[in-house]
Design an enzyme around this catalytic site. Structure first.
Site, mmCIF file in Angstrom:
data_model
loop_
_atom_site.group_PDB
_atom_site.id
_atom_site.type_symbol
_atom_site.label_atom_id
_atom_site.label_comp_id
_atom_site.label_asym_id
_atom_site.label_seq_id
_atom_site.Cartn_x
_atom_site.Cartn_y
_atom_site.Cartn_z
ATOM 1 N N PRO A 16 44.751 39.694 36.267
ATOM 2 C CA PRO A 16 45.090 39.627 35.027
ATOM 3 C C PRO A 16 46.557 39.223 34.782
ATOM 4 O O PRO A 16 47.451 39.835 35.567
ATOM 5 C CB PRO A 16 44.990 41.083 34.365
ATOM 6 C CG PRO A 16 44.825 42.087 35.907
ATOM 7 C CD PRO A 16 44.617 41.229 37.070
ATOM 8 N N MET A 17 46.708 38.305 34.001
ATOM 9 C CA MET A 17 48.017 37.839 33.910
ATOM 10 C C MET A 17 48.451 37.621 32.541
ATOM 11 O O MET A 17 47.716 36.873 31.707
ATOM 12 C CB MET A 17 48.194 36.454 34.623
ATOM 13 C CG MET A 17 48.171 36.546 36.105
ATOM 14 S SD MET A 17 48.061 35.012 36.738
ATOM 15 C CE MET A 17 46.377 34.422 36.886
ATOM 16 N N GLN A 69 41.230 44.865 31.463
ATOM 17 C CA GLN A 69 42.387 45.663 31.982
ATOM 18 C C GLN A 69 43.198 46.193 30.765
ATOM 19 O O GLN A 69 43.589 45.541 29.766
ATOM 20 C CB GLN A 69 43.419 44.898 32.557
ATOM 21 C CG GLN A 69 44.396 45.677 33.326
ATOM 22 C CD GLN A 69 45.657 45.045 34.042
ATOM 23 O OE1 GLN A 69 46.375 44.441 33.632
ATOM 24 N NE2 GLN A 69 45.409 45.545 35.369
ATOM 25 N N CYS A 99 52.212 47.253 36.232
ATOM 26 C CA CYS A 99 53.289 46.382 35.551
ATOM 27 C C CYS A 99 54.703 47.048 35.481
ATOM 28 O O CYS A 99 54.682 48.095 34.967
ATOM 29 C CB CYS A 99 52.630 45.995 34.266
ATOM 30 S SG CYS A 99 53.793 44.837 33.315
ATOM 31 N N LYS A 138 44.658 49.143 39.276
ATOM 32 C CA LYS A 138 45.400 48.076 39.619
ATOM 33 C C LYS A 138 46.822 48.721 39.834
ATOM 34 O O LYS A 138 47.424 49.062 38.823
ATOM 35 C CB LYS A 138 45.360 46.915 38.968
ATOM 36 C CG LYS A 138 46.441 45.725 39.931
ATOM 37 C CD LYS A 138 46.045 44.469 39.182
ATOM 38 C CE LYS A 138 46.908 43.209 39.912
ATOM 39 N NZ LYS A 138 48.250 43.333 39.998
ATOM 40 N N HIS A 170 48.569 45.658 44.768
ATOM 41 C CA HIS A 170 49.594 44.608 44.833
ATOM 42 C C HIS A 170 50.513 44.937 46.001
ATOM 43 O O HIS A 170 51.062 46.321 46.058
ATOM 44 C CB HIS A 170 50.169 44.481 43.594
ATOM 45 C CG HIS A 170 51.321 43.673 43.614
ATOM 46 N ND1 HIS A 170 51.853 42.755 42.277
ATOM 47 C CD2 HIS A 170 51.917 42.553 44.620
ATOM 48 C CE1 HIS A 170 52.342 41.846 42.877
ATOM 49 N NE2 HIS A 170 52.787 41.890 44.304
ATOM 50 N N ASN A 210 46.371 42.227 47.034
ATOM 51 C CA ASN A 210 46.715 41.353 45.925
ATOM 52 C C ASN A 210 48.124 41.236 46.287
ATOM 53 O O ASN A 210 48.885 41.693 46.855
ATOM 54 C CB ASN A 210 46.637 41.935 44.485
ATOM 55 C CG ASN A 210 47.635 41.019 43.514
ATOM 56 O OD1 ASN A 210 48.166 41.711 42.856
ATOM 57 N ND2 ASN A 210 47.250 39.880 43.559
ATOM 58 N N ARG A 233 49.043 34.265 40.462
ATOM 59 C CA ARG A 233 49.649 32.738 39.786
ATOM 60 C C ARG A 233 48.979 31.454 40.700
ATOM 61 O O ARG A 233 48.778 30.620 39.918
ATOM 62 C CB ARG A 233 51.036 33.063 39.929
ATOM 63 C CG ARG A 233 51.910 33.200 38.794
ATOM 64 C CD ARG A 233 51.886 34.748 38.532
ATOM 65 N NE ARG A 233 52.201 34.792 37.016
ATOM 66 C CZ ARG A 233 51.863 36.315 36.557
ATOM 67 N NH1 ARG A 233 51.308 37.178 37.041
ATOM 68 N NH2 ARG A 233 52.583 36.265 35.532
#
Length: 334
Positions: A16-17, A69, A99, A138, A170, A210, A233
């Site tokens: 998710p970005m 998400q 985040c 996440k 991550h 990730n 990305r």
């Protein structure tokens, strides 16, 4: 007794970005890979409960498999959001605990929640009880000085007791102060070994890694150690890397689409959204890097960038840009 995890149906996903993985981006990526799991941008629980749900959560059926998400920290609100996700037809619902932005921190969600594993467990438990959808999370390997492997194990141990289906990790810590979100994706060193060790210590859980992956060869190497790999990305900056995912990662005996075929498949979609008053550049901005590294990439991007913003611009702009691409670059290449 620990259960053996069921085989992961999604060994590859696109992260998710924010400002990237909106519905138009996802539809575009779906023309490249039919099997890779896609995610929405993070949507806050407050936005879902009080905003325009159709605008925020609507998607094309072609986007499946698709995960929503959510960002939030109130168990009851998150439970309601999980129910809404099921009503909209999502395949999974995911809680963002990774985040590090200051805006997210001010709402007490995202990476700062790693400091409160018991509260995260309450949130996940509420979501699990509210829906039959898989509920996943996440997160980072740590935040600030709470970044030892033992801290990570404590977090996963507590949260996994809720019935959480998958941990997407991550492999960088997050600094809650002093680094921008972009710097938090690049400055803290990658610690793949922590995620690998996590899989060894929690074999009954589905562990996804990730951070820093840019090609399918790296994905295949990681899949020898963990259950799944999430690409961020790189999948946006070079989307054609996903063209071989269905065959190389999912084992499908189907030909990969050429870049030309991908663009052609987008034309009816563009026409449909133009008829609804959508601006062309809201779709084509996600297509700019399709010819990354190929002859003609520069002129493709120039035409799309300059002409998609003009009044009345439509699919013909994309056709015009495609006509400038040398035929050799239409060949499928890995």
């Amino acid at each position: 007794m620990l259960k053996t995890p069921t085989p992961n149906p999604h060994p590859l996903s696109v992260a998710p970005m924010m400002d990237r993985t909106d519905r138009h981006c996802r539809y575009f990526l779906r023309q490249i890979s039919h099997r890779t799991l896609l995610y929405t941008e993070m949507v806050t629980s407050m936005a879902i409960l009080h905003g325009d749900k159709q605008k925020l959560l609507g998607f094309d059926r072609a986007e499946h498999p698709l995960a929503l998400q959510i960002g939030g920290d109130n168990p009851q609100d998150l439970a309601k959001c999980a129910q809404i996700a099921a009503e909209f037809g999502y395949d999974e619902v995911n809680l963002n605990v990774g985040c590090p932005s200051s805006r997210v921190q001010s709402g007490n969600f995202g990476a700062c929640l790693m400091l409160q594993p018991e509260h995260v467990a309450e949130c996940i438990a509420a979501m699990v009880s509210a829906t039959k959808l898989p509920v996943t999370i996440k997160h980072r390997i740590g935040v600030d000085d709470l970044d030892s492997y033992e801290d990570l194990v404590k977090f996963v141990s507590i949260v996994s007791q809720t019935g959480c289906q998958r941990f997407s990790v991550h492999a960088r810590k997050a600094w809650l102060q002093g680094l921008s979100p972009k710097e938090n994706r690049e400055v803290p060193p990658l610690r793949y070994e922590d995620v690998h060790r996590l899989k060894q210590d929690f074999p009954h859980l589905s562990i996804e890694i990730n951070g820093g992956f840019t090609n399918l060869a790296q994905v295949q190497t990681q899949l020898q150690i963990v259950d799944a790999v999430m690409i961020g990305r790189a999948a946006y900056d070079n989307p054609y890397l996903l063209a071989f995912a269905d065959s190389q990662i999912y084992g499908e005996d189907t030909p990969s689409p050429s870049r030309h075929q991908i663009v052609t498949a987008m034309l009816p979609y563009i026409d449909t959204w133009m008829s609804k008053g959508c601006k062309l550049n809201s779709i084509t901005r996600h297509m700019l890097q399709l010819f990354h590294g190929q002859p003609g990439s520069r002129i493709w991007k120039r035409i799309i960038t300059e002409q998609s913003v003009l009044s009345g611009a439509g699919a013909s702009v994309v056709e015009q840009a495609l006509a400038q691409i040398p035929r050799d670059s239409l060949l499928v290449s890995n």
